[in-house]
Design a protein around this motif. Structure first.
Motif, short mmCIF file in Angstrom:
data_model
loop_
_atom_site.label_atom_id
_atom_site.label_comp_id
_atom_site.label_asym_id
_atom_site.label_seq_id
_atom_site.Cartn_x
_atom_site.Cartn_y
_atom_site.Cartn_z
N ILE A 21 0.84 -1.20 0.00
CA ILE A 21 0.00 0.00 0.00
C ILE A 21 0.87 1.24 0.00
O ILE A 21 0.62 2.20 -0.74
CB ILE A 21 -0.94 -0.01 1.22
N LYS A 26 -0.93 4.61 -1.86
CA LYS A 26 -2.33 4.63 -1.45
C LYS A 26 -2.54 4.96 0.03
O LYS A 26 -3.66 5.00 0.49
CB LYS A 26 -2.98 3.27 -1.75
N ARG A 28 -3.25 6.99 3.12
CA ARG A 28 -3.82 8.29 3.47
C ARG A 28 -4.24 8.27 4.93
O ARG A 28 -4.76 7.27 5.41
CB ARG A 28 -5.05 8.60 2.61
N HIS A 61 -11.84 16.28 2.62
CA HIS A 61 -11.88 15.08 1.80
C HIS A 61 -13.30 14.77 1.36
O HIS A 61 -13.55 14.42 0.20
CB HIS A 61 -11.30 13.90 2.59
N THR A 78 -16.58 7.70 1.56
CA THR A 78 -15.94 6.91 0.51
C THR A 78 -14.51 6.65 0.93
O THR A 78 -13.65 7.53 0.83
CB THR A 78 -15.98 7.65 -0.84
N LEU A 79 -14.26 5.45 1.42
CA LEU A 79 -12.95 5.09 1.93
C LEU A 79 -12.39 3.91 1.14
O LEU A 79 -13.15 3.13 0.57
CB LEU A 79 -13.03 4.73 3.42
N ALA A 80 -11.08 3.80 1.11
CA ALA A 80 -10.44 2.76 0.29
C ALA A 80 -9.35 2.06 1.09
O ALA A 80 -8.96 2.49 2.19
CB ALA A 80 -9.85 3.39 -0.97
N ALA A 81 -8.85 0.96 0.53
CA ALA A 81 -7.72 0.26 1.13
C ALA A 81 -6.53 1.21 1.23
O ALA A 81 -6.25 1.98 0.30
CB ALA A 81 -7.35 -0.96 0.28
N ASP A 83 -6.40 3.55 3.61
CA ASP A 83 -6.83 4.67 4.44
C ASP A 83 -6.68 4.33 5.93
O ASP A 83 -7.14 3.27 6.37
CB ASP A 83 -8.28 5.04 4.17
N PHE A 100 -14.86 -2.39 7.01
CA PHE A 100 -13.86 -1.44 6.52
C PHE A 100 -12.44 -1.99 6.69
O PHE A 100 -11.63 -1.94 5.75
CB PHE A 100 -14.00 -0.11 7.25
N ARG A 103 -11.63 -4.72 4.27
CA ARG A 103 -11.36 -4.28 2.90
C ARG A 103 -9.96 -3.68 2.74
O ARG A 103 -9.58 -3.25 1.66
CB ARG A 103 -12.38 -3.22 2.46
N GLY A 105 -8.62 -1.25 5.05
CA GLY A 105 -8.44 0.00 5.76
C GLY A 105 -7.97 -0.25 7.19
O GLY A 105 -7.90 -1.39 7.65
#
Length: 355
Positions: A21, A26, A28, A61, A78-81, A83, A100, A103, A105
């Motif tokens: 990551i 990626k 954050r 954000h 809206t969160l992603a791997a 985060d 979460f 996935r 996070g």
């Protein structure tokens, strides 16, 4: 938080599941919190703002507007791997945390023992199954020493490995926390329990990041930086008056007002970043200033530009005045009594009035 990203990257290097990551860019840090808006004359919540900021850039954000019926949870964002989300005690909800984290996070969460259960591997007769942790007993055994306790977070048939960082408060702050706990109990007409007084002396932080990445001292320091989202909310309310709602719940005007203010905030933020690109305001470097004065400076210029666009053509004067008029209300605006108006008109006709 100086040189935050390089520091984290060096720590994450070689850690299974996270090094990829970091290398892919990626990672954050996102801080999440909520705030409320009231309609005119109301004391209870009318609308709720769900706010997420980038912790490094201190930029918005995501902001979602909901009614008071929808509480705080991660599903609004809206969160992603990759985060890493910093959240307070209102987000102690396994049903949103577990999916979460599953996935890809991660969370850094102020833990509330009354809202969410954590588990550990059983021993003896309980071997082979998970046992709910009694934090009152566990904290007493720690003896006022900062500690990291491996735990399991469960929801449905899923269980997530996590870590609970327990940080004792200094004696002065612990005494203050006990006084607050006693006052809360008194307000509810009861005496505080021994367990409540004990728990008030600790800061408990749950995280899905392993201690090799986030030790107890760093977890405590990182969570304190969550205060930045409170400052963003303060700017939205103090500088942009986002909470001065002038319409009632459910009206199109209320939605227009709130979303218009948030659009204004987004434009203001973009202009600030562009104009002060070289200002040391980010958290990954030693900082020289905050966004408060920057926002205010740009807002003054932006407001002047908006006012300069007001129509000066006489044909649009009535529409311009109408747009600036007071909202409809039961009590009309005051004016002079009819007999006085008649007297003034008579005097004007006789050229005896100065107005």
């Amino acid at each position: 938080m100086e040189a935050c990203v390089p520091w984290v990257k060096s720590l994450l290097a070689g850690v299974f599941g996270l090094s990829e990551i970091v290398d892919s860019g990626k990672l954050r840090f996102i801080v999440i919190d909520g705030s409320t808006v009231q309609e005119p004359g109301a004391t209870a919540t009318t609308y709720r703002l769900h706010i997420a900021i980038d912790l490094i850039n201190l930029s918005l954000h995501q902001v979602e507007v909901t009614t008071d019926k929808e509480g705080e949870n991660l599903d609004h964002y809206t969160l992603a791997a990759g985060d890493v989300v910093l959240i307070d005690r209102g987000y102690n909800q396994p049903k949103t945390l577990v999916p979460f984290i599953d996935r890809g996070g991660d969370v850094v969460l102020r833990y509330n023992v009354h809202s969410m259960n954590l588990y550990e591997d059983g021993e003896g007769d309980d071997a082979g199954r998970l046992v709910k942790i009694d934090w009152y007993t566990r904290l007493r055994k720690l003896g006022k020493r900062p500690s990291c306790v491996p735990v399991w977070l469960c929801h449905g048939n899923k269980r997530i490995q996590g870590y609970l960082h327990a940080i004792p408060l200094p004696e002065e702050k612990a005494a203050q926390a006990r006084r607050k706990a006693k006052q809360r109990a008194k307000d509810k007409g009861r005496n505080p329990s021994t367990e409540a007084l004990c728990l008030s002396e600790w800061v408990l932080i749950f995280t899905s990041l392993p201690p090799e990445v986030l030790c107890t001292t760093t977890a405590s320091a990182l969570y304190r930086v969550r205060w930045q989202v409170e400052l963003v909310i303060k700017r939205l309310k103090s500088l942009l008056n986002v909470d001065e709602l002038r319409a009632h719940k459910g009206s199109k005007l209320a939605e227009l007002y709130l979303h218009g203010k948030l659009l204004y905030a987004a434009v203001l933020e973009k202009m600030t970043q562009s104009r002060f690109a070289n200002a040391k305001r980010k958290l990954d470097n030693p900082r020289r200033l905050t966004d408060w004065r920057l926002w205010k400076t740009v807002a003054n210029d932006l407001n002047a530009g908006i006012k300069a666009c007001f129509p000066v053509d006489a044909r649009f004067e009535d529409d311009n005045i109408k747009s600036l008029s007071e909202r409809p209300r039961k009590r009309t605006l005051q004016c002079l009594p009819s007999p006085i108006l008649a007297l003034l008109n008579q005097c004007r006709e006789m050229a005896l009035s100065r107005v």
